[in-house]
Design a protein around this motif. Sequence first.
Motif, PDB file in Angstrom:
ATOM      1  N   VAL A  18       0.824  -1.208   0.000  1.00 14.16           N
ATOM      2  CA  VAL A  18       0.000   0.000   0.000  1.00 14.16           C
ATOM      3  C   VAL A  18       0.862   1.263   0.000  1.00 14.16           C
ATOM      4  O   VAL A  18       0.555   2.245  -0.668  1.00 14.16           O
ATOM      5  CB  VAL A  18      -0.957   0.003   1.208  1.00 14.16           C
ATOM      6  N   ASN A  19       1.971   1.248   0.739  1.00 16.12           N
ATOM      7  CA  ASN A  19       2.807   2.446   0.876  1.00 16.12           C
ATOM      8  C   ASN A  19       3.890   2.558  -0.188  1.00 16.12           C
ATOM      9  O   ASN A  19       4.868   3.278  -0.017  1.00 16.12           O
ATOM     10  CB  ASN A  19       3.452   2.487   2.265  1.00 16.12           C
ATOM     11  N   ASP A  20       3.716   1.861  -1.311  1.00 11.94           N
ATOM     12  CA  ASP A  20       4.688   1.927  -2.402  1.00 11.94           C
ATOM     13  C   ASP A  20       4.317   3.090  -3.326  1.00 11.94           C
ATOM     14  O   ASP A  20       3.417   2.971  -4.173  1.00 11.94           O
ATOM     15  CB  ASP A  20       4.690   0.610  -3.176  1.00 11.94           C
ATOM     16  N   HIS A  21       5.030   4.208  -3.186  1.00 13.10           N
ATOM     17  CA  HIS A  21       4.730   5.392  -3.990  1.00 13.10           C
ATOM     18  C   HIS A  21       5.602   5.484  -5.234  1.00 13.10           C
ATOM     19  O   HIS A  21       5.481   6.451  -5.994  1.00 13.10           O
ATOM     20  CB  HIS A  21       4.883   6.647  -3.126  1.00 13.10           C
ATOM     21  N   THR A  22       6.470   4.485  -5.463  1.00 15.88           N
ATOM     22  CA  THR A  22       7.274   4.500  -6.683  1.00 15.88           C
ATOM     23  C   THR A  22       6.381   4.349  -7.915  1.00 15.88           C
ATOM     24  O   THR A  22       6.709   4.857  -8.992  1.00 15.88           O
ATOM     25  CB  THR A  22       8.320   3.375  -6.679  1.00 15.88           C
ATOM     26  N   ARG A  23       5.245   3.664  -7.762  1.00 12.38           N
ATOM     27  CA  ARG A  23       4.336   3.466  -8.893  1.00 12.38           C
ATOM     28  C   ARG A  23       3.759   4.803  -9.351  1.00 12.38           C
ATOM     29  O   ARG A  23       3.699   5.106 -10.546  1.00 12.38           O
ATOM     30  CB  ARG A  23       3.222   2.499  -8.478  1.00 12.38           C
ATOM     31  N   GLY A  24       3.310   5.603  -8.375  1.00 16.82           N
ATOM     32  CA  GLY A  24       2.757   6.908  -8.715  1.00 16.82           C
ATOM     33  C   GLY A  24       3.797   7.857  -9.266  1.00 16.82           C
ATOM     34  O   GLY A  24       3.501   8.694 -10.130  1.00 16.82           O
ATOM     35  N   TYR A  25       5.020   7.752  -8.781  1.00 17.95           N
ATOM     36  CA  TYR A  25       6.118   8.604  -9.245  1.00 17.95           C
ATOM     37  C   TYR A  25       6.392   8.351 -10.719  1.00 17.95           C
ATOM     38  O   TYR A  25       6.516   9.283 -11.527  1.00 17.95           O
ATOM     39  CB  TYR A  25       7.357   8.326  -8.391  1.00 17.95           C
ATOM     40  N   LEU A  26       6.473   7.067 -11.112  1.00 22.74           N
ATOM     41  CA  LEU A  26       6.719   6.746 -12.508  1.00 22.74           C
ATOM     42  C   LEU A  26       5.519   7.142 -13.372  1.00 22.74           C
ATOM     43  O   LEU A  26       5.692   7.643 -14.497  1.00 22.74           O
ATOM     44  CB  LEU A  26       7.018   5.255 -12.667  1.00 22.74           C
ATOM     45  N   ALA A  70      -5.834   1.083  -4.574  1.00 24.95           N
ATOM     46  CA  ALA A  70      -5.565   0.729  -3.181  1.00 24.95           C
ATOM     47  C   ALA A  70      -5.841   1.982  -2.357  1.00 24.95           C
ATOM     48  O   ALA A  70      -5.722   3.102  -2.863  1.00 24.95           O
ATOM     49  CB  ALA A  70      -4.125   0.278  -3.003  1.00 24.95           C
ATOM     50  N   PHE A  71      -6.226   1.782  -1.116  1.00 22.83           N
ATOM     51  CA  PHE A  71      -6.621   2.917  -0.281  1.00 22.83           C
ATOM     52  C   PHE A  71      -5.868   2.907   1.042  1.00 22.83           C
ATOM     53  O   PHE A  71      -5.703   1.860   1.675  1.00 22.83           O
ATOM     54  CB  PHE A  71      -8.126   2.886  -0.011  1.00 22.83           C
ATOM     55  N   LEU A  82      -7.731  -5.254   1.647  1.00 24.60           N
ATOM     56  CA  LEU A  82      -8.576  -4.586   0.662  1.00 24.60           C
ATOM     57  C   LEU A  82      -7.915  -4.641  -0.730  1.00 24.60           C
ATOM     58  O   LEU A  82      -8.598  -4.786  -1.745  1.00 24.60           O
ATOM     59  CB  LEU A  82      -8.830  -3.140   1.088  1.00 24.60           C
ATOM     60  N   MET A  83      -6.594  -4.523  -0.768  1.00 23.85           N
ATOM     61  CA  MET A  83      -5.881  -4.699  -2.050  1.00 23.85           C
ATOM     62  C   MET A  83      -6.132  -6.093  -2.619  1.00 23.85           C
ATOM     63  O   MET A  83      -6.401  -6.250  -3.813  1.00 23.85           O
ATOM     64  CB  MET A  83      -4.376  -4.495  -1.859  1.00 23.85           C
ATOM     65  N   GLY A 140      -2.974  -0.088  -6.624  1.00 28.64           N
ATOM     66  CA  GLY A 140      -2.082   0.963  -6.151  1.00 28.64           C
ATOM     67  C   GLY A 140      -2.841   2.221  -5.803  1.00 28.64           C
ATOM     68  O   GLY A 140      -3.955   2.458  -6.295  1.00 28.64           O
ATOM     69  N   THR A 141      -2.248   3.030  -4.957  1.00 28.27           N
ATOM     70  CA  THR A 141      -2.907   4.252  -4.501  1.00 28.27           C
ATOM     71  C   THR A 141      -2.937   5.336  -5.569  1.00 28.27           C
ATOM     72  O   THR A 141      -3.586   6.370  -5.381  1.00 28.27           O
ATOM     73  CB  THR A 141      -2.201   4.806  -3.248  1.00 28.27           C
ATOM     74  N   GLU A 142      -2.252   5.113  -6.688  1.00 29.08           N
ATOM     75  CA  GLU A 142      -2.179   6.131  -7.736  1.00 29.08           C
ATOM     76  C   GLU A 142      -3.399   6.138  -8.655  1.00 29.08           C
ATOM     77  O   GLU A 142      -3.509   6.998  -9.536  1.00 29.08           O
ATOM     78  CB  GLU A 142      -0.907   5.961  -8.566  1.00 29.08           C
ATOM     79  N   VAL A 143      -4.319   5.176  -8.506  1.00 34.15           N
ATOM     80  CA  VAL A 143      -5.519   5.133  -9.345  1.00 34.15           C
ATOM     81  C   VAL A 143      -6.764   5.021  -8.473  1.00 34.15           C
ATOM     82  O   VAL A 143      -6.689   4.620  -7.304  1.00 34.15           O
ATOM     83  CB  VAL A 143      -5.479   3.961 -10.352  1.00 34.15           C
ATOM     84  N   ARG A 144      -7.905   5.344  -9.054  1.00 27.61           N
ATOM     85  CA  ARG A 144      -9.184   5.240  -8.342  1.00 27.61           C
ATOM     86  C   ARG A 144     -10.176   4.355  -9.082  1.00 27.61           C
ATOM     87  O   ARG A 144     -11.198   3.967  -8.547  1.00 27.61           O
ATOM     88  CB  ARG A 144      -9.801   6.632  -8.124  1.00 27.61           C
TER      89      ARG A 144
END
Length: 367
Positions: A48-56, A164-165, A185-186, A230-234
């Motif tokens: 959940v706390n992987d923000h590398t996905r949103g960065y890319l 992911a939330f 939840l993921m 991932g947290t980068e999408v809804r």
Amino acid sequence: MNMRCDVFRFPLSDPGDVSELEQALLAGDLAAHDIVAVIGKTHGNGLVNDHTRGYLTLSLALLIARHTGETPEAVRQRVPFVFSGGVEGVLSAHYTVFAAREAETSSGGPALAIGVAFTPDYDPGEIGRQIQIDTTAIAVQRAMASAGIASAKDVHFVQVKGPAFGTEDILAAKHPLVSDNAGRLMALGRSASAFGIGKALGEISTDAAVEAAVLKDFWLFTSVGSCSAGTEVRCNEVIVVGMSEHWSGPLTIAHGTMADALDIKGIHAVLNQLDMTADPQLDAEQTQRLRAGFIKCEASRSGKIRGRVHTMLTDGDIDQQRHIRGAVGAIAASVLGDTALFVSGGAEHQGPDGGGMLALIVERASH
């Protein structure tokens, strides 16, 4: 209209490194307007706390927008960016770019085809629910139609990226939650997405593709679906890849399943479909033909692999997904002779329980 799909793999030195794609755009190897989807592996933990996905995702959206004149938001509305964190062991961080354009000539036979679609945005309370299953199924069918793929048997790979939330979103949910645990939840979201794929393609019957079976009836699975969160999408971003008479080009795809983490026969079976032979490993010439490899895997819930105990599910220090990615990544890389593989954990209902699905895109051999 005849179309052509091209596939490019680029190395990723850090989660914001888009320099290789920029060089390809500047050289004219592909056009930014033709990019329809990107799938890749980043350096993070995949949780959940992987923000590398949103960065890319942000880095690529900004780059493509600079070359097309679109806003980054407009790019993200038409291009699914599907990134999975975790390149443990021998795996290499990379991303695969799919480009589609009108073909100059027809090849006279089926070739690699791609279509994309998006579901509506989800509330955390809709994750793992029937609405996620059904809207994903509709999106898969829309993506098939946009690709000109006429039959489910011609679909060889479906990649879904869902939301992911974190805690704040979970506490603000508008609908009752299936679980208030972010990690579970993921898993529920991946599972419901897999049910949606299976329902759309007839692998899971409508009667069986129900939320009551999610994360319970593990004999139900899709053999072509790969689902991440991932947290980068809804919403659920859906990419369908297969073969179509309306497309041309040198690329083809095949898929299969691994019965468990050690099932190299499953890898060989897919290679055989593609007229490739690993004896015991692909030679350099055949490895050069490999454009992309997608593999799902998970630690078996029984706690055993072929009768012997594993400790992946009870390790308090390292998440089981990191264990299994490292193990299966090494096994697949040893057969394919390539470490830039999309090896993703969390294979709930994506291939046999304790195993997973795999799909390979290759360039046809020249005769």
